[in-house]
Structures are given as structure tokens and as C-alpha cells.
Motif scaffolding. Structure first.
Motif, PDB file in Angstrom:
ATOM      1  N   VAL A   1      39.134  34.616  30.783  1.00 45.82           N
ATOM      2  CA  VAL A   1      39.711  35.965  30.705  1.00 45.82           C
ATOM      3  C   VAL A   1      38.887  36.952  31.523  1.00 45.82           C
ATOM      4  CG1 VAL A   1      40.151  37.912  29.181  1.00 45.82           C
ATOM      5  CG2 VAL A   1      40.812  35.636  28.481  1.00 45.82           C
TER       6      VAL A   1
ATOM      7  N   LEU B   1      39.573  36.497  35.183  1.00 51.11           N
ATOM      8  CA  LEU B   1      40.888  37.021  35.547  1.00 51.11           C
ATOM      9  C   LEU B   1      40.887  38.540  35.604  1.00 51.11           C
ATOM     10  CD1 LEU B   1      43.375  34.749  33.553  1.00 51.11           C
ATOM     11  CD2 LEU B   1      43.111  34.922  36.020  1.00 51.11           C
ATOM     12  N   LEU B   2      40.276  39.157  34.593  1.00 54.40           N
ATOM     13  CA  LEU B   2      40.273  40.628  34.570  1.00 54.40           C
ATOM     14  C   LEU B   2      39.472  41.185  35.742  1.00 54.40           C
ATOM     15  CD1 LEU B   2      39.885  41.378  30.764  1.00 54.40           C
ATOM     16  CD2 LEU B   2      41.857  41.774  32.199  1.00 54.40           C
TER      17      LEU B   2
ATOM     18  N   GLY C   1      42.669  45.430  42.710  1.00 53.56           N
ATOM     19  CA  GLY C   1      43.351  46.712  42.676  1.00 53.56           C
ATOM     20  C   GLY C   1      44.564  46.754  41.767  1.00 53.56           C
ATOM     21  N   VAL C   2      44.782  45.679  41.018  1.00 55.84           N
ATOM     22  CA  VAL C   2      45.943  45.691  40.116  1.00 55.84           C
ATOM     23  C   VAL C   2      45.673  46.565  38.907  1.00 55.84           C
ATOM     24  CG1 VAL C   2      47.327  44.265  38.577  1.00 55.84           C
ATOM     25  CG2 VAL C   2      46.707  43.412  40.831  1.00 55.84           C
ATOM     26  N   VAL C   3      44.455  46.452  38.413  1.00 54.96           N
ATOM     27  CA  VAL C   3      44.068  47.275  37.268  1.00 54.96           C
ATOM     28  C   VAL C   3      42.984  48.230  37.745  1.00 54.96           C
ATOM     29  CG1 VAL C   3      43.088  47.249  34.959  1.00 54.96           C
ATOM     30  CG2 VAL C   3      44.521  45.363  35.720  1.00 54.96           C
ATOM     31  N   THR C   4      43.170  49.527  37.492  1.00 55.59           N
ATOM     32  CA  THR C   4      42.144  50.441  37.996  1.00 55.59           C
ATOM     33  C   THR C   4      40.893  50.344  37.137  1.00 55.59           C
ATOM     34  OG1 THR C   4      42.928  52.239  36.610  1.00 55.59           O
ATOM     35  CG2 THR C   4      43.832  52.091  38.838  1.00 55.59           C
TER      36      THR C   4
ATOM     37  N   ALA D   1      38.876  52.597  36.082  1.00 59.87           N
ATOM     38  CA  ALA D   1      38.746  53.618  35.022  1.00 59.87           C
ATOM     39  C   ALA D   1      39.509  53.205  33.767  1.00 59.87           C
ATOM     40  CB  ALA D   1      39.255  54.956  35.535  1.00 59.87           C
ATOM     41  N   TYR D   2      40.736  52.744  33.959  1.00 56.58           N
ATOM     42  CA  TYR D   2      41.551  52.367  32.808  1.00 56.58           C
ATOM     43  C   TYR D   2      40.990  51.150  32.123  1.00 56.58           C
ATOM     44  CZ  TYR D   2      45.763  51.311  30.134  1.00 56.58           C
ATOM     45  OH  TYR D   2      46.657  51.061  29.130  1.00 56.58           O
ATOM     46  N   PHE D   3      40.511  50.204  32.944  1.00 55.91           N
ATOM     47  CA  PHE D   3      39.954  48.984  32.402  1.00 55.91           C
ATOM     48  C   PHE D   3      38.741  49.306  31.538  1.00 55.91           C
ATOM     49  CE2 PHE D   3      38.915  44.722  31.954  1.00 55.91           C
ATOM     50  CZ  PHE D   3      37.626  44.466  32.367  1.00 55.91           C
TER      51      PHE D   3
ATOM     52  N   PHE E   1      38.066  52.113  30.147  1.00 50.75           N
ATOM     53  CA  PHE E   1      38.534  52.835  28.958  1.00 50.75           C
ATOM     54  C   PHE E   1      38.953  51.856  27.870  1.00 50.75           C
ATOM     55  CE2 PHE E   1      40.632  55.796  26.297  1.00 50.75           C
ATOM     56  CZ  PHE E   1      41.881  55.298  25.994  1.00 50.75           C
ATOM     57  N   LEU E   2      39.736  50.837  28.268  1.00 50.61           N
ATOM     58  CA  LEU E   2      40.184  49.853  27.279  1.00 50.61           C
ATOM     59  C   LEU E   2      39.009  49.082  26.688  1.00 50.61           C
ATOM     60  CD1 LEU E   2      43.454  48.336  28.732  1.00 50.61           C
ATOM     61  CD2 LEU E   2      43.202  49.937  26.854  1.00 50.61           C
TER      62      LEU E   2
ATOM     63  N   VAL F   1      40.276  43.444  48.766  1.00 47.71           N
ATOM     64  CA  VAL F   1      41.529  42.776  49.137  1.00 47.71           C
ATOM     65  C   VAL F   1      42.296  43.742  50.027  1.00 47.71           C
ATOM     66  CG1 VAL F   1      43.719  41.884  48.275  1.00 47.71           C
ATOM     67  CG2 VAL F   1      41.604  41.485  47.000  1.00 47.71           C
TER      68      VAL F   1
ATOM     69  N   SER G   1      44.828  46.728  49.005  1.00 51.53           N
ATOM     70  CA  SER G   1      44.737  47.066  47.580  1.00 51.53           C
ATOM     71  C   SER G   1      43.358  47.621  47.274  1.00 51.53           C
ATOM     72  CB  SER G   1      44.962  45.823  46.722  1.00 51.53           C
ATOM     73  OG  SER G   1      46.144  45.186  47.090  1.00 51.53           O
TER      74      SER G   1
ATOM     75  N   PHE H   1      39.212  52.517  43.342  1.00 52.97           N
ATOM     76  CA  PHE H   1      38.394  53.719  43.487  1.00 52.97           C
ATOM     77  C   PHE H   1      37.410  53.853  42.344  1.00 52.97           C
ATOM     78  CE2 PHE H   1      40.831  55.395  46.925  1.00 52.97           C
ATOM     79  CZ  PHE H   1      42.082  54.853  46.726  1.00 52.97           C
TER      80      PHE H   1
END
Lengths: 443, 322, 391
Positions: free
Chosen positions: C28, C31-32, C39-42, C44-46, C48-49, C190, C193, C196
Motif C-alpha cells: 500500500v 502504491l500511494l 501526480g494522481v494524488v496531491t 497536501a491532500y495525502f 492531510f489524510l 512523470v 503530471s 506541487f
């Protein structure tokens, strides 16, 4: 010995299998979601990068610029709505209004491109709203968010995520007074203050000087009640909050009855108010009832007996129903959904149109550029237009944002310096167990 | 103060409302206690079992219609729906017992946690099928009984029906427990399951029927709750805590404790308005005296009463010490 | 012994399920990481989660100290979470009715003190009760706390909540302005993609540092306590309270200690929440949080700190994962009931098929010095030792 573990000795293959499943689940949680919207789907204009190496359709132009777009895909904005949770019925109405607006906007198009809206669920909770906002702002990178339902949720989103960024936030349903303190947080539904003022005026005009008030115990109810009591000149014989989802409100009703006030004011949601009305009827009490907009719903009429609310007056933020554009909106809505629109659908409709107009009027598709123009497209300077088509024409002919004054289906809008629209209220009276409009009040 | 004044005070009204509300809580509580004494664990899905019963009755009533006639303002069709609701709740509970609880190899606490999951499942299915909008039974909303209004009692014949039906059901259960063979066996099992089995009682069968009766009473309670208020998917869950408080206060595992507990908690919640008016209501106290706790704390007061009783009697009023 | 000196031996010493989980986690993570890099998951959001997962993990750790160690069925998790949040909020929030303006660290101390006091207040009447009574009583008292927070406007601003809570590092010399001061990076590993690393990322990262520190501190304290004689006593109480009493121990006192300790950890999570969201309202005390944390602990492995951590992250994955399902037009069930159904079914399945959770406690209960390695199946069976064939 072997029992100490669970007889479990995974081969490498099993390891990979579990890992892959777990990985997919985790990835699912992080990746973009697509709510229902009108302009997306299978077309190749989607600008979100895929994981492989093929460049996007944009042909590899600048490609960067943070929130900027690449050229030919749809303009993507975000929306945070109460799809689940205690406010989900408002969310449903919002979605209908938004879908209708989206189809109208995309019929005309935005400089040849479409508008796409990514909808996230706030679950009617602050935490849900904040996570949804994080997703939209930090993951999807939208410059404009329509959200949320519920003053508390909108404030949480603003203070936690949006405030430090350039993103424009426009709430479709928030009447709490707190939003006025934040000029950067716009809203389409007028502040509850106008409602409270109107209510106290009406009650005074009707000749009462003593009232009993009950309000739902959340940000919306409390701020509206505070505003009412500070505006009310007479005496308050009784004031009490109530919680949602109670099995019985008989204590509340009997206390209101014992207070000797003949005018009872209800700031409550429909389910609770239905119970209260039935309780009043079954206890044989008589009083003149007044209510804020949240008590009004067809479900209340369906679930209460005839004559139980006779003569009740309700103040609701409203679309100007005699205006032509509202009637067009109402008939289009009726055609599409086979029912009459509510003001919440009208607000959502206007939010989408205002967002679309801002995109047309702005220099670029970034938060700060949109922020510069979003208020101007609705302000009284400029030519009054009542449809997106007409406004778009002016803008596309080279007009500036202040050449346009979009009159929404929910009212003239006209954001003031605090981001509040000018309130347009309708006074309803329950006659023959149905709602009849008896008056209009301009905010 | 002439006695008639006292009678005209709101106090009698509060007591009457308390009686009606208590009836519903008692119906829920008895079922919970029954399941605990025989099933052996605190069933968190009990509230949602009430919801299931209420909605099943709603559907039945819609299909069957009023069938004319009726008693106490409720048409015959409603009583048919009531039976159907109770039966449906019983069936659902039995199915859950066989599919979920019985095959499990875990202790009382594990079953408690599992029942939370079961509660979520019941609620999700009801919400899926019916949505979150509140519903009502298609019976007329009535005016209060005129004869009682001068006494400050403002209840309708529907409320009387609720109290009356609850009384009938409770009496029936009492008769069952005390005077029938079956009831004797149930009590034996509750006291000492191993001894009961050894002395030849078919414990499996008793257990099954206990589930049916317990859940059936819950279903009936749900129907009356729906009549008293309205039907929403969360209706049973919101009343669950109150039911638990009543059962714990009375002593979990004791049917009579549950009855008493239901009465106490139900009354306490409906008597809340009296707190601020104590001086006016009781001639003993000076006028104007009141305990300044608002009615928004009704649930809090109910829980605090429960905790207080538990401090004094950790097993509840009628519970057995562990 | 140790991972660095002899990794191969360490891996062999792990039990089967531990290997699966480690393997799963490794996959996991890879993959993450790929998703972020691609660039699929930013970022900052990652991040945050991750922070949110850490918060639930912390809550699970706290509950584990009460349920896993001592067998206390505590349904007042939400109350302590809320007390931690409100403690921090009332001390530092701009709209706090108390009107102080102190550094968040002071808010943290106050929140913990408040939590300790309330824990004693709730524990006093309830800890003498038997398990199922404790559950309901703690749930009821948690509701009392919530109703107080909701209705006592002069203490808590009522339903309006407390707003304007600063970030945790506000007022610190370097860290206060760091997220805005640091330069932004645009990384494009990549082609096509980019991702930031800018202010939102730095802010989220700082929050991650905070929750990471809280987690590390709590984990260390709890692990040590768990292995100490105190922890052994708690486990005895969980297994058989009468036995502990027969041995002359004042079980009530130890239960209270465990209860307070767990509540402090939960309050810590609440403090983090206040500075993450910067807005606290009575909805924070909704009992649904209690049920989520219970699922996390049961799922992860009751009695095990590692299990609690795992459960916390998994529950966040599930909650956010069901958000994703909204996009499936094909599923005829609405997202609200679907989420409820999924969680209910999950609870039932976990309790039915693996009631001890994914990672029940194993070697972690034993001081490393006392046993050299896990007892293994001997290479030679008894028959073989006597000269028979092999297995």
C-alpha cells in the motif's frame, strides 16, 4: 505451537493479493471522485492527469500555473452539498437546481468549453465538510467552491481550508449570522437577520406584544433566534431551544402554552415542527403561529391535520415569483422534475450561474481572478439581465463584469461588502391548509 | 389552597404525558430485558428492532387499509398492522439470532459489539427502502378528550389506546410468566440455564420463543412510537438510550425491573417542565421557587437519575447482584 | 537481535499474520507513494489524510488502554475527544467566551487537565459497575457532557462553537510562519503530471508532525506501561477480576488509573483536531465517533497497541473510501445508507470470523529481554527424536 499463530502461512502470492486489495482500497480513498455533473463523462477533455506517460489532450502547452487549466477541457469547479445526514433533504433540492443550471449553462457554453462540477458530500457535519473541502481544494485544485448547506459547516470549511487560499467560496444555503463577519465568504441565501427583522415587524403589526419562541439548537436556529430577540420590542414570555429528533415535544408545547403568550414563534426544521404542530392540535391549544423558512415544507402539510396551522405566517427568503425569469425557471423545473421548485433549488441554480458568469468575466481561471469579478457580475451597475444566456452575450461581446447585473431566480442577489445578498422575502400564510403568498419584503 | 386549584395545575397533565411516554419505553424495555436474561447480552439492535416493527406496520396498514370499525379512535386495520409489525420484528430478530448470533463464538461483550453492527444494518435497510423523510400512519389526528381538559390533562384517545394496549401486553406477559408452564420454564432458564437444561427443559425452544416475544414487544413499542410521534429511520435509535437507561435502572434481566424503570424514566422526562415551576405546583414549597434546569436537559437528567440509582444499587433496583 | 543486525532472522520470527500485514502495508505504501509521485494524488491532500488517520489511531490507542488492557467497555470516547478539543479551543480560540489568548501549548495542558478531571468524575460512579452497565452508563454520561457543551452558551458558545483557533505552532519562533515562508517546489518526475509542494503541503506536513509526535509519545508511554507490572495487573483484571481481587489488589484504583490514562490520550487527539480544523462545535461530541473508534480497535486487534494504530488508519480509509462509492451510478443504494450498511456488515464480519482483530497482541506483551525469540515448532518431532521418520 502452530496454534499460536493462526495456522496461517502465506505464500508470496497471497501476500501480493492482500497487498493489492489493501492498496486499491487505500487508493480509492485518496483519488478523485466524480459526483454527478453534466459536462464530463467519457469525453477526452478531462484534464486530470492519468498515471501513465501519455500527455493529456492539451497538447502539452504550459500545463502548469497551479490552478490553471490546459486549454480545452471543461472548467471544473467544486460543490459541497449535504448528500447524507440531517440536512440531506436540502441537499437533494440543491442538486436539482444545480443540475438544471448546469444544463442551461452548457447549452450556451463558456467560450466553447463546458462547465463541470465535482460534488462532494459534507454529510451535514463540520468534519465531513472540511474533508470534502480539503479534497476539492488540495486534491482537485478547483478555484471556486459552491458550499455548503448549513451555516456551521460553511464556516468550518471557510476557516479551516478556504480562508488562507485564493479559492472563492459561495454558500448555497447558510442563513446564520456569522457569515456576515467574513467578507470573503459569499452566500446566495440572505442572512437570517433580514428574516428575523421581518418576523418581528409582522408580529408587532399583528398587534402582539408578548411572544413565546423556540429554536432548533444549532448555529442556524440560535443565530436567528438571537437576531429575533434583539430586534423584538415587546416582551419574550418564553424562550427555549429544542433538539432535533426528539420523540416528543409535549414539554416544550405545554411550557409555551403556560407562558400566556398568544404568539408563538418557531425556528425549527420540518420533522420537528410537524411533531410540534400535531402536539398543539392534540392538546387543544390555540395560538397564533409564526415561523422561519425552515418550517415550511409540503411534508409538513401532508403530515398535519387540516386547520392545525390556520393563519400561521411564515417568512421565507424567496425568489421573486412574479418575475418572468423565475416563472421560466419554475416551468423548466416543473418539466424536468415534475414538481415545483423550492427556494433552495433556486439558490443552487443561481450559484452555478454566478460561477459560470465569473468564469466568463475573469481574466484567467484562477481563484484570485474569479474573486475579483464574482461580486461585480451581480451588482446593480450594468445592464440588468435575467438569464445566463443574456449575460454571457454581454460578456462575450467584450463587456466587463460591471456591465452586467445578473438578476437571479432567487432574487436580485447584489452581493454587498460582506458577501451577503440583498434579501428578498416572501410572507406566506397558511390558508385552507396550504401556503399562500400574501406579501413581499425587499431586504 | 382549594384542592380544585391543584387539580387544574399542569402537574396532572405532565403525569398523563409521562404515562403515555412510559408505555412506549416499557414496551421497549421489557423486550430488552427478556433478551438479556435469556440471550445473555445487551442487545444494541433493540431500538432498530422497534423501527423495523413500526415500518412493517406502516406497510401493512397501507395494504390492508382501515377495515372500518375500530376502538379508541384506531381502525381495525391499525390493529392488524400492529400485529403484523410485532410479528415482523419477531421474525427479523429470530433470523438474526440464527444467522448472526448463534454461530458466533464470543462472549457477552463480543455479542454486544456485534449487535451494534446489526443495528446499523437494520437502520441502513430501512433508510434504503423508505428514505429519510418522516412518515405518518394514515389515522386521523385527534383533539384532546374534552372531559379531561379542565384537569389540565390534554391527551387524545390515541394516547389512551397506547397506554391501554401497553397495559394489556404487559399484563399478558405477566400472566404468561407466572401462571403458565412456559413462563415457568422461562423463569427457570433466566435463573440458571444449566440447571434448567439438566432438568429437561427444552432450552433451545424457550430461547427461540423469548426472542420472538421480546422482539415482538419491541415491534409493538415501535408502532406506538410511530403513532405517538412519526416514523423516521432513526426513530428506534433515538429512543434506545432512554430504553437502556430504564432497563439498567430497573435491573437488566428483570422484566418487572424494566417495567418500573420505564415508568420512572418516562415520567422523569415528561415532568421536566415542573422543575422550574416547583413552587407554583406544590403548595408545600414557596411560590416562585424553581430548579433552573431547562427542558433541553431532559435526556441528561434521565441519565443522571440512572447513574444515581446505580451508585446506590449497582445492580439496579430489581437486578440480581453479580 | 534486531531489525538492523539480522533482518532475515527477524522476518522469520514474525507470525504469519504479521507477515501478511507487513507485506500489505508495504505494498500500500509503495502504491500511494507512486500515486503522489505520479501526480494522481496531491501531496497536501495525502498528508492531510495521513494526519486524520493518525488522529483516529491516537483515539484507538486511548481506547485500547481502557478496553484492550483492562477490559473496560468505555462508550464515552467522543466525550473525551470533545473535551480535548474544547479545552484547546476555549483557551486559544478567538471567539472563545473565556476570552484568553494563550499559546496552544497552554491549551493542551488545560485540555489534558480537564480531561483528567472529567475522567475521574465519570469513572467514580461507573467503574464499579459490571461491564455492560459500564457501557451504558459511560454512554449516558458522555451524552450529558455533550448536552452541557451544546446548551451552556456562557461556557462554550453553545451551538455556534468556538472559531478562530490558531494552528498548533502559532507563536513558535521558527515554525509559525514556516509554511508561507518556504519556497514552493514543482516536481515533475512523470512527464505531464507535476506535483506541487507549496504552502498547503507544508501546513499539512506540520500538522502531521504534531500528530506524529503525539502518537509517538503516547505509544511509548503505553507500551512501557503495558509491559510493566502495572500493565500485567491490568491484564489480570481484564481476564478475571475476581482473581485480581483475591490476590489482594485494589482493582478499582487500577481501573481508574487506566481509565484516566486512556482518556488523556483521547483528549490529546481532540487537541490535535481543534488545531487542525480551527473550529470546534458540539457536533464533535456526537456518539458516532465512539462507534467508529470501537470498530477501529476491534478491527485492528483488541489488546494490541499496534492493532489499534492499524485500525485507526483503516477506519479513515473506509470512511473516505465510501465517499468514492458515491460516484458509482450503478449502485442503487444511496451513499448514506450504503456507508451505514457497510460499517454494520464490517462489524458483524469481523466479530464473526476474526473477533480478536487483525493484529492481536502477541510478542509485544513480553519484554524483549525475557525471551530470545518466539517459541517455534521444533525441528524434530518427538517420534523423530526417538528415531522415527520425518514429519
Amino acid at each position: 505451537m502452530a496454534d499460536q499463530t493462526d495456522g496461517f502461512d502465506p505464500s508470496r502470492r497471497e501476500l501480493l493479493r492482500y497487498g493489492a486489495i489493501a492498496g486499491l482500497a487505500g487508493l480509492a480513498g485518496c483519488s478523485q471522485t466524480d459526483g454527478g455533473d453534466g459536462g464530463d463523462g467519457g469525453d477526452g477533455g478531462d484534464e486530470s492527469p492519468t498515471g501513465d506517460d501519455t500527455p493529456t489532450d492539451d497538447g502539452g502547452t504550459e500545463g502548469d500555473g497551479g490552478d490553471g487549466d490546459g486549454g480545452s477541457g471543461p472548467y471544473r469547479i467544486g460543490m459541497i452539498d449535504s448528500l447524507t445526514g440531517s440536512l440531506s433533504s436540502f441537499g437533494e433540492r440543491n442538486q436539482r437546481g444545480k443540475d438544471l443550471a448546469l444544463s442551461h449553462v452548457n447549452e450556451v457554453g463558456l467560450d466553447g468549453r463546458e462547465l463541470a462540477i465535482q460534488v462532494e458530500d459534507s454529510e451535514s457535519e463540520n468534519q465531513g465538510g472540511v474533508t470534502a473541502a480539503q479534497n476539492l481544494v488540495n486534491q482537485a485544485g478547483v478555484p471556486f467552491i459552491i458550499g455548503a448547506v448549513g451555516s456551521g459547516v460553511s464556516l468550518a470549511i471557510y476557516e479551516s481550508v478556504v480562508q488562507d487560499t485564493d479559492v472563492v467560496q459561495l454558500s448555497q444555503n447558510s442563513t446564520g449570522l456569522g457569515l456576515t463577519d467574513f467578507p470573503g465568504l459569499l452566500r446566495m441565501s440572505p442572512s437570517g437577520r433580514t428574516q428575523a427583522l421581518a418576523l418581528s415587524n409582522i408580529i408587532a403589526e399583528d398587534g402582539y406584544d408578548e411572544v413565546a419562541v423556540t429554536y432548533v439548537n444549532n448555529n442556524y436556529g440560535q443565530s436567528l433566534a438571537d437576531s429575533f430577540t434583539s430586534n423584538w420590542d415587546g416582551s419574550i414570555a418564553y424562550e427555549s431551544p429544542h433538539d432535533q429528533e426528539q420523540q416528543s415535544y409535549s414539554s416544550l408545547i405545554s411550557q409555551m402554552a403556560n407562558s400566556d403568550a398568544d404568539a408563538w414563534v418557531f425556528i425549527a426544521y420540518q420533522a420537528g415542527f410537524t411533531t410540534m404542530v400535531n402536539e398543539i392540535y392534540e392538546s387543544g391549544y390555540e395560538a397564533q403561529l409564526y415561523g422561519a423558512d425552515s418550517v415550511r415544507a409540503d411534508s409538513v402539510l401532508e403530515n398535519t391535520p387540516e386547520g392545525s396551522m390556520n393563519g400561521m405566517k411564515i417568512v421565507t427568503p424567496s425568489a421573486p415569483v412574479e418575475q418572468e425569469n423565475y416563472q421560466q425557471f419554475a416551468s423548466a423545473f416543473q418539466e424536468e422534475y415534475d414538481r415545483e421548485p423550492t427556494s433552495w433549488a433556486a439558490y443552487a441554480y443561481d450559484c452555478v450561474v454566478v460561477a459560470a458568469l465569473s468564469i466568463l468575466a475573469a481574466d484567467e481561471f484562477t481563484g484570485s481572478a474569479l474573486n475579483d469579478v464574482v461580486r461585480d457580475v451581480t451588482r446593480p451597475e450594468g445592464e440588468q439581465v435575467t438569464s445566463f444566456e443574456a449575460a454571457a452575450e454581454i460578456l462575450q461581446d467584450g463587456g466587463s463584469p460591471s456591465d452586467v447585473d445578473y438578476q437571479g431566480v432567487s432574487g436580485p442577489i447584489d452581493f454587498d461588502e460582506n458577501g451577503d445578498p440583498s434579501g428578498f422575502l416572501q410572507v406566506l400564510e397558511v390558508q385552507d391548509h396550504s401556503y399562500e403568498g400574501i406579501d413581499f419584503i425587499a431586504g | 389552597m382549594p384542592p380544585l386549584d391543584f387539580l387544574a395545575s399542569p402537574l396532572l397533565g405532565y403525569l398523563a404525558e409521562g404515562l403515555v411516554y412510559s408505555s412506549i419505553v416499557v414496551l421497549g424495555g421489557i423486550g430488552l430485558s427478556l433478551v438479556y436474561s435469556i440471550g445473555g447480552f445487551a442487545n444494541f439492535a433493540h431500538g432498530d428492532t422497534m423501527t423495523v416493527g413500526a415500518y412493517a406496520a406502516f406497510v401493512t396498514f397501507g395494504v390492508v387499509g382501515t377495515l372500518g370499525g375500530g376502538v379508541l379512535g384506531l381502525p381495525l386495520g391499525f390493529f392488524v398492522a400492529l400485529l403484523a409489525g410485532a410479528a415482523a420484528a419477531g421474525v427479523v430478530a429470530v433470523v438474526t439470532e440464527y444467522v448472526v448470533y448463534r454461530p458466533m463464538d464470543t462472549d457477552r461483550i463480543g455479542l454486544l459489539i456485534t449487535s451494534i453492527g446489526v443495528a446499523f444494518v437494520y437502520r441502513a435497510l430501512v433508510q434504503w427502502r423508505f428514505g429519510t423523510d418522516p412518515r405518518q400512519y394514515a389515522v386521523e389526528t385527534l383533539r384532546p378528550i374534552d372531559a379531561l381538559v379542565p384537569y389540565g390533562i390534554r391527551i387524545t384517545v390515541h394516547d389512551v389506546a397506547i397506554v391501554f394496549s401497553a397495559a394489556v401486553l404487559v399484563t399478558g406477559l405477566h400472566l404468561l410468566l407466572q401462571y403458565t408452564d412456559f413462563g415457568r420454564k422461562m423463569r427457570a432458564m433466566a435463573d440458571n440455564p444449566d440447571l434448567a437444561r439438566v432438568s429437561g427443559i427444552r432450552t433451545g425452544r424457550i430461547r427461540l420463543w423469548t426472542w420472538i416475544i421480546g422482539a415482538g414487544l419491541a415491534g409493538a413499542g415501535g408502532v406506538f412510537l410511530g403513532l405517538y410521534n412519526q416514523l423516521t429511520p432513526r426513530m428506534g435509535f433515538t429512543v434506545l438510550l432512554v430504553v437502556f437507561a430504564a432497563v439498567i435502572l430497573g435491573g437488566i434481566g428483570s422484566v418487572y425491573g424494566a417495567m418500573l424503570g420505564g415508568l420512572v424514566i418516562g415520567m422523569a422526562k415528561q415532568l421536566m417542565p415542573a422543575l422550574t415551576q416547583l413552587g407554583d405546583l406544590l403548595p408545600v414549597l414557596p411560590a416562585g421557587f424553581g430548579i433552573p434546569i431547562g427542558i433541553e436537559y431532559a435526556d441528561a437528567v434521565a441519565f443522571l437519575i440512572m447513574v444515581l440509582v446505580l451508585i446506590l444499587r449497582p445492580a439496579g433496583i430489581a437486578g440480581e447482584a453479580e | 537481535m534486531g531489525w538492523f543486525s539480522s533482518p532475515r532472522d527477524e522476518w522469520a520470527a514474525l507470525s504469519g499474520i504479521e507477515r501478511s500485514v507487513s507485506g500489505g502495508l508495504a505494498v500500500v505504501s509503495v502504491l500511494l507513494l507512486l500515486a503522489v509521485v505520479g501526480g494522481v494524488v496531491t501531496p497536501a491532500y495525502f498528508v492531510f489524510l495521513l494526519g486524520l488517520g493518525g488522529m483516529y489511531a491516537l483515539l484507538s490507542l486511548g481506547l485500547n488502554a481502557q478496553w484492550g488492557f483492562t477490559g473496560l467497555i468505555n462508550f464515552s470516547v467522543a466525550a473525551f475527544f470533545g473535551i480535548g478539543a474544547y479545552g484547546a479551543a476555549l483557551m486559544t480560540g478567538r471567539t472563545s467566551p473565556i476570552g484568553l489568548d494563550v499559546v496552544p501549548v497552554v491549551g493542551l495542558v488545560v485540555a489534558l487537565l480537564l480531561a483528567a478531571v472529567v475522567a475521574v468524575l465519570i469513572g467514580l460512579p461507573t467503574l464499579r459497575l459490571r461491564a455492560d452497565y459500564l457501557a451504558i452508563a459511560s454512554l449516558g454520561l458522555a451524552e450529558v457532557v455533550r448536552l452541557l457543551a451544546l446548551n451552556q452558551e456562557n461556557w462554550t458558545n453553545g451551538s455556534a462553537g468556538v472559531r478562530g483557533i490558531p494552528q498548533f505552532f502559532a507563536g513558535w519562533p521558527v515554525l509559525d510562519g514556516l509554511p508561507s515562508a518556504l519556497p514552493g517546489f514543482r516536481v515533475e518526475l512523470v512527464p505531464g503530471s507535476p506535483f506541487f509542494l507549496e504552502t498547503p503541503f507544508y501546513t499539512a506536513f506540520l500538522n502531521l508532525v504534531v500528530i506524529g509526535a503525539f502518537l509517538a509519545a503516547s505509544y511509548a508511554v503505553l507500551r512501557r506501561a503495558h509491559r510493566a507490572p502495572w500493565g500485567r495487573l491490568l491484564r489480570t483484571i481484564r481476564a478475571d477480576e475476581d482473581l485480581a481481587e483475591a490476590l489482594g489488589k485494589d482493582t478499582y484504583r487500577y481501573k481508574m488509573q487506566a481509565f484516566v490514562l486512556g482518556s488523556l490520550v483521547m483528549a490529546l487527539a481532540g487537541v490535535f483536531y481543534a488545531h487542525l480544523n480551527r473550529f470546534v462545535a458540539p457536533g464533535t461530541l456526537d456518539p458516532i465517533t465512539t462507534f467508529y473508534v470501537w470498530v477501529a480497535v476491534m478491527l485492528g486487534g483488541s489488546g494490541s497497541n499496534r492493532g489499534a494504530l492499524l485500525g485507526g488508519f483503516v477506519i479513515v480509509a473506509i470512511r473516505e473510501g465510501t465517499r468514492f462509492v458515491d460516484g458509482f451510478g450503478a449502485v442503487p443504494i444511496g451513499p448514506g445508507p450504503l456507508r451505514l450498511l457497510a460499517i454494520g456488515v464490517l462489524i458483524i464480519l469481523v466479530m464473526r470470523f476474526r473477533p480478536q482483530g487483525v493484529l492481536p497482541p502477541q510478542r509485544e506483551l513480553i519484554w524483549p529481554g525475557t525471551v530470545d525469540e518466539t517459541p517455534t515448532t521444533p525441528d524434530a518431532g518427538v517420534r523423530e527424536a526417538r528415531g522415527g521418520g520425518d514429519e
